[in-house]
Design an enzyme around this catalytic site. Structure first.
Site, short mmCIF file in Angstrom:
data_model
loop_
_atom_site.label_atom_id
_atom_site.label_comp_id
_atom_site.label_asym_id
_atom_site.label_seq_id
_atom_site.Cartn_x
_atom_site.Cartn_y
_atom_site.Cartn_z
N ASP A 1 -4.75 2.72 -16.52
CA ASP A 1 -6.19 2.62 -16.73
C ASP A 1 -6.53 3.52 -17.93
O ASP A 1 -5.70 4.34 -18.31
CB ASP A 1 -6.86 3.11 -15.44
CG ASP A 1 -8.34 2.81 -15.41
OD1 ASP A 1 -8.85 2.27 -16.40
OD2 ASP A 1 -8.97 3.12 -14.39
N ASP B 1 -6.52 -5.10 -9.32
CA ASP B 1 -6.03 -3.92 -8.60
C ASP B 1 -7.09 -3.48 -7.62
O ASP B 1 -8.28 -3.67 -7.86
CB ASP B 1 -5.71 -2.78 -9.57
CG ASP B 1 -6.95 -2.23 -10.25
OD1 ASP B 1 -7.52 -1.25 -9.75
OD2 ASP B 1 -7.37 -2.79 -11.28
N CYS C 1 3.70 -10.79 11.00
CA CYS C 1 4.08 -10.10 9.76
C CYS C 1 5.57 -9.77 9.74
O CYS C 1 6.13 -9.34 10.75
CB CYS C 1 3.26 -8.82 9.62
SG CYS C 1 3.65 -7.83 8.17
N CYS D 1 6.97 -7.50 7.64
CA CYS D 1 7.17 -6.28 6.84
C CYS D 1 8.10 -5.29 7.54
O CYS D 1 8.32 -5.40 8.75
CB CYS D 1 5.82 -5.63 6.54
SG CYS D 1 5.22 -4.50 7.83
N CYS E 1 6.46 -3.78 10.71
CA CYS E 1 6.28 -4.67 11.86
C CYS E 1 7.61 -5.11 12.48
O CYS E 1 7.66 -5.43 13.65
CB CYS E 1 5.44 -5.87 11.48
SG CYS E 1 3.72 -5.41 11.17
N HIS F 1 2.84 -1.72 5.57
CA HIS F 1 2.34 -2.95 6.20
C HIS F 1 1.18 -3.56 5.41
O HIS F 1 1.17 -4.75 5.11
CB HIS F 1 1.90 -2.71 7.65
CG HIS F 1 1.06 -3.84 8.15
ND1 HIS F 1 1.59 -5.02 8.60
CD2 HIS F 1 -0.29 -3.99 8.19
CE1 HIS F 1 0.61 -5.86 8.90
NE2 HIS F 1 -0.55 -5.26 8.67
ZN LIG Z 1 3.53 -5.68 8.88
#
Ligand SMILES: [Zn+2]
Length: 380
Positions: A94, A290, A328, A330, A333, A359
């Protein structure tokens, strides 16, 4: 370092959405893409490997904060941001322009970029922010670390960003406060345009540079700003500032801006990307954006799931052996239960922030991946 190039793979027939590949010296990013916020050269609570594992395709670091600490020369001496933080994928920085707002009028009026009330006192030409001064030359900030005065103008922002060595730098601008009146916004946008030309003169030619469109909530100023910035030889375009009080206005305003921008260059929407916003902004032709929501909410115990938000601090989760989100895939999870995460959060263990951030980033990156699939299939 070759400059970035956007390859457009498909243009939607139903909206202005486009599917593309953003080619950079540090690899290719599938667009639309969410840019993960790494303000101080770190995705808060994560290592670079963890951020990569959560599917983050590129990061945005903050010029102002890194200039204050550790200083861009420290980063340069360590080989630039990629080496410094051991991140192999692309990085944006930025320009410091957001801090002109957040440490200026934003602070004085207790404002965020969006969601101000109409009753808030207006900023006009006679108002001056308390803790910084903005002149034609640039902005003098007061450091929140030690009170020292720091001057950043277009040339300084360019030289700081060159030393940080991200793939993509942004032009120095003033992000106008949401309560700025028309006269103030007009004056500020004109100055931002003059700063844009100075940035182009002072840039590192090896680094990609995006110009920033401002114009506040005034449609004609937005369009004029987009037209002016689009006429300059930038490698891409950032869209900054606020867009009016509600999401509908934001969409309409984005449409006005995007139609003025060249088709072949990348467009980045600064600081917007709430789950409800993602589809909407992509449909207006935004390639990257973003947002601090996934990481910031994670640290405050909020997980975004396929079934809505979940507050992990609530004691009702202590006995649960279910994952945060059974839909999920991830790393959090697949390994950890709500019960464990709830305990970590309530015990104020840092690991809670780490696991929730992984997550949330995965969840958001998945949302964006699904949007890309929808564009590919001609659904949006
Ligand atoms: Zn997750």
């Amino acid at each position: 370092m070759p400059r970035v190039r956007l390859e457009i793979l498909k243009r939607s027939k139903k909206s202005r959405a486009r599917l593309g590949l953003l080619h950079t010296a540090h690899g290719t990013v599938e667009t639309p893409a969410l840019v993960t916020v790494a303000t101080q050269a770190a995705v808060k609570t994560l290592t670079a490997e963890q951020a990569e594992g959560a599917g983050s395709p590129l990061l945005i670091c903050n010029t102002f904060h890194l200039h204050l600490k550790p200083g861009e020369q420290v980063v340069r001496a360590q080989g630039g941001l990629h080496e410094f933080m051991a991140w192999k994928r692309p990085i944006m920085t930025d320009s410091g322009g957001f801090q002109v707002f957040s440490l200026g009028f934003g602070r004085d009026y207790g404002l965020g970029k969006i969601g101000y009330r109409d009753t808030t006192a207006k900023v006009g030409l006679k108002q001056k922010p308390k803790l910084l001064s903005i002149t034609e030359q640039g902005v003098t900030f007061t450091s929140y670390l030690d009170g020292r005065k720091i001057f950043i103008g277009p040339e300084e922002s360019m030289s700081i960003q060159a030393a940080l060595g991200a793939d993509i730098a942004f032009a120095f601008d003033e992000c106008t406060p949401p309560n700025a009146d028309r006269a103030y916004t007009e004056m500020s946008v004109a100055r931002t345009h003059r700063w844009a030309e100075r940035c182009l003169k002072a840039r590192d030619p090896k680094q990609s540079l995006y110009g920033i469109v401002q114009g506040g909530k005034f449609k004609d100023l937005r369009r004029a700003s987009a037209r002016t910035v689009a006429s300059l030889p930038f490698d891409g375009f950032g869209i900054g500032g606020e867009f009016g009080a509600d999401k509908k206005t934001m969409t309409a305003m984005l449409r006005e801006v995007v139609r003025e921008l060249p088709e072949g260059k990348p467009r980045h929407l600064l600081g917007i990307g709430h789950p409800d916003d993602i589809r909407r902004i992509v449909k207006e032709g935004v390639d990257t954006f973003d947002c601090t929501v996934p990481t910031q909410y994670a640290r405050h115990g909020t997980a975004f799931t396929s079934r809505g938000r979940l507050e992990i601090g609530s004691s009702k989760h202590l006995k649960s052996r279910a994952p945060l989100d059974s839909a999920c895939g991830c790393p959090t999870c697949t390994k950890y239960t709500r019960g464990y995460l709830c305990h970590l959060y309530r015990a104020k263990e840092y690991t809670a922030g780490t696991l929730l951030t992984i997550h949330n980033l995965w969840h958001f990156n998945e949302l964006v991946r699904r949007v890309r699939t929808e564009i590919r299939r001609g659904l949006i």
